[in-house]
Write an enzyme that holds these catalytic residues in place. Structure first.
Site, short mmCIF file in Angstrom:
data_model
loop_
_atom_site.label_atom_id
_atom_site.label_comp_id
_atom_site.label_asym_id
_atom_site.label_seq_id
_atom_site.Cartn_x
_atom_site.Cartn_y
_atom_site.Cartn_z
N ASP A 39 -2.83 -20.23 38.69
CA ASP A 39 -1.55 -19.97 39.27
C ASP A 39 -0.78 -19.25 37.65
OD1 ASP A 39 1.11 -19.67 39.53
OD2 ASP A 39 1.33 -21.40 40.92
N VAL A 40 -0.84 -18.05 37.85
CA VAL A 40 -0.28 -17.19 36.51
C VAL A 40 1.31 -18.01 35.93
CG1 VAL A 40 -1.85 -15.39 36.75
CG2 VAL A 40 0.82 -15.29 37.38
N GLY B 245 -6.76 -7.17 48.80
CA GLY B 245 -5.95 -5.77 48.54
C GLY B 245 -6.27 -4.94 47.30
N ILE B 246 -5.31 -4.60 46.63
CA ILE B 246 -5.51 -3.49 45.28
C ILE B 246 -6.44 -4.43 44.39
CG2 ILE B 246 -4.41 -2.63 43.47
CD1 ILE B 246 -2.13 -1.72 45.43
N ASN C 253 -8.58 -11.42 44.62
CA ASN C 253 -9.29 -11.90 45.89
C ASN C 253 -8.91 -10.90 47.19
OD1 ASN C 253 -6.54 -12.92 45.44
ND2 ASN C 253 -7.18 -14.67 46.95
N GLY D 222 0.75 -10.55 41.93
CA GLY D 222 2.02 -10.68 41.90
C GLY D 222 2.63 -11.00 43.46
N LYS E 289 8.67 -5.28 38.07
CA LYS E 289 7.80 -4.14 38.04
C LYS E 289 8.32 -3.18 36.93
CE LYS E 289 4.75 -5.39 40.91
NZ LYS E 289 3.36 -5.81 40.23
N TYR F 224 11.94 -7.78 42.79
CA TYR F 224 10.67 -7.19 42.73
C TYR F 224 10.60 -5.97 42.05
CZ TYR F 224 6.03 -5.01 44.24
OH TYR F 224 4.69 -4.59 44.21
#
Length: 234
Positions: free
Chosen positions: A48-49, A13-14, A11, A77, A144, A140
């Site tokens: 919500d993942v 940004g990237i 929804n 993320g 990643k 983070y």
């Protein structure tokens, strides 16, 4: 031929740039979002993942509207940046649960449908931070970096069924998150990037779209850096 595409966290940004690139290519695109409103022109599914039941419900909704997911972009993320000694268990758990476990959960569910179809494309959105590290981002960076090991294991498991699993690792990109960085910090980052500028969200999106294309059908288990050269050699 239009494919059923899902972009988690699509929804803004990237994520939104990736969803837009697929839509412009003629695909049917669903996006999950956790809060706010879904972007116009997409099948928006609140999810919500970190909640397995919500993930299952989202996939059921998408299958009913667009057919089973053929292309999954695991992009959702969060960050909870703070130095190691100040990082609480909750700061660690929240980031790992969303970025790593959430990506595992949506990939596992997507793979079920892809195995039946005997084709599919899975892309995890990682970060140059996952390979270089970054002070204040132990949680983070771990999340990643973990995506790479997960993708390569899945590439070995799923490859014989025509399913590719790859990672795109963006560098510093012009988003709301980089816009709020102090000017000095921005200058410091720019001095380390061989191309001398931040990336654009569209540049990440085009790399993602290409790695899911027919032309990239013989690429799996790869990490594609889109980072202006900052992560060279990793």
């Amino acid at each position: 031929m239009a494919r059923s595409v899902l972009v988690t966290g699509g929804n803004r940004g990237i994520g939104l740039a990736i969803a837009t690139a697929f839509k412009e290519a003629g695909d049917q695109v669903a996006v999950t979002f956790r809060s706010g409103e879904p972007p116009e022109g997409f099948l928006g599914v609140k999810c919500d993942v970190t909640d397995a039941a919500q993930v299952d419900a989202a996939f059921d909704t998408i299958a009913a509207e667009h057919g089973p997911v053929e292309v999954l972009i695991a992009n959702a993320g969060i960050t909870r940046d703070t130095l190691l000694l100040r990082m609480s268990d909750d700061d660690w758990d929240a980031v790992i649960q969303t970025n790593l476990t959430g990506s595992f959960r949506v990939a596992r569910r997507a793979a079920k449908g892809m195995l039946r179809l005997r084709r599919g494309r899975i892309v995890f959105i990682s970060s140059v931070v996952g390979m270089l590290g970054s002070p204040g981002q132990v949680n983070y960076a771990a999340s990643k970096s973990g995506l790479i090991g997960m993708a390569r294991s899945m590439a070995r498991e799923l490859g014989s069924r025509g399913i590719t699993t790859n990672v795109v690792a963006p560098g510093f990109v012009e988003t709301d998150m980089t816009a709020v960085l102090p000017e000095e910090t921005q200058k410091q980052y720019l001095s380390q990037i061989p191309l001398g500028r931040f990336g654009r969200t569209e540049e990440i999106a085009q790399a993602v779209r290409w790695i899911t294309s027919e032309e990239a059908g013989y690429i799996t288990g790869a990490v594609i850096p889109v980072d202006g050269g900052i992560g060279m050699g990793n």
